[in-house]
Write a protein that holds these residues in place. Structure first.
Motif: not given
Length: 309
Positions: A286-297
């Motif tokens: 699972x993906x957590x909250x990204x610290x930068x402004x991008x999208x996990x595909x």
């Protein structure tokens, strides 16, 4: 008829037109025009908390009847005359003021024009309210359309974020923010940096600490990147000493080209498994909250095993 005769006739016509224009412009005429109306708040008092301000909408022009020679009327400028109404009143009161010729100021001397009569309005009803001061947040009204294959990184940045506003209490008590004038931008491919006026509603009688704000935005080309060696965390292990197998995965991301090219797999991406959610012999990543402004595909692999250390 020779050319000389035509010249004599043309000269006579021009002379007649000149004499007619001179006679017309020397005659006196009356004309109804609009002049600026300035309605001043009551004068300041020592106790600012008890300062009264005009609370209702008032017109900014008044219709008057002026007279003068034709040539003077033709040369008249809008700023030649202004009607200035000085008010006095107490908080939560209402007064009616009659507009008078004596309140008209002649800004341009020797115009040869006289104000004969105030046509409309002839009187004003003024409501007074308490003067208050607030700091209100600024809300940018931006119609932003990004060009294809580009992306807005983060959100719009407004500077300053709050503005000091002075006005009647009845008005400011209903205001949650100050909006900007609408900024329409289409097919945006580059960073935005615009100075935008703060929106003023006619009749609100507000005084703002400043009239403009700066609106900025980071626009980048949209790009994808594979980030390797992203560590996998385990949550809800309840004291067990465990590790993921494999311990590191590859994450496919999408975002602004400058952002995705500078991602740190150790600190900018969060990937984890929940030990309480065991599924089909494996644990889903699972993906957590990204610290930068991008999208996990995508996370590769999508599932891992959990083994004891």
């Amino acid at each position: 008829m020779n050319i000389g005769d035509w010249g004599i006739k043309l000269g006579a016509v021009l002379l007649a037109c000149f004499l007619w224009f001179h006679a017309v412009t020397e005659h006196s005429y009356t004309e109804e025009v609009s002049i600026r109306l300035i309605v001043e708040d009551p004068p300041l008092v020592d106790n600012v908390l008890q300062q009264a301000l005009i609370a209702n909408e008032v017109p900014d022009q008044v219709r008057v009847l002026i007279s003068g020679r034709g040539k003077d009327l033709l040369q008249r400028q809008e700023e030649d005359f202004v009607l200035r109404l000085r008010t006095e009143g107490e908080i939560a009161t209402r007064r009616t003021y009659r507009l008078q010729l004596a309140q008209i100021e002649q800004r341009t001397p020797d115009t040869g024009i006289q104000v004969e009569e105030i046509v409309a309005p002839t009187e004003l009803e003024i409501e007074f309210d308490r003067r208050v001061e607030r700091e209100l947040p600024v809300r940018a009204a931006v119609d932003l359309r990004i060009a294809p294959a580009h992306v807005l990184v983060g959100s719009l940045f407004v500077a300053p974020r709050v503005v000091r506003v002075v006005g009647p209490k009845s008005v400011l008590d209903t205001m949650l923010f100050i909006a900007t004038d609408t900024l329409h931008l289409t097919d945006v491919r580059e960073d935005i940096d615009h100075v935008v006026d703060l929106h003023s509603v006619q009749g609100e009688r507000l005084t703002m600490g400043q009239r403009t704000v700066r609106v900025r935005a980071d626009i980048q080309i949209l790009a994808e990147n594979d980030i390797a060696n992203v560590p996998v965390e385990i949550v809800n292990a309840e004291g067990r000493i465990l590790r993921a197998d494999p311990e590191r995965v590859t994450v496919k991301v999408r975002g602004g080209v400058d952002v995705v090219s500078s991602i740190d797999p150790q600190s900018d991406i969060s990937v984890y498994i929940d030990f309480n959610q065991f599924q089909n012999g494996n644990f889903a990543l699972q993906k957590g909250d990204a610290k930068a402004h991008f999208e996990i595909l995508e996370i590769i692999p999508a599932q891992v095993n959990v083994v004891s250390r």
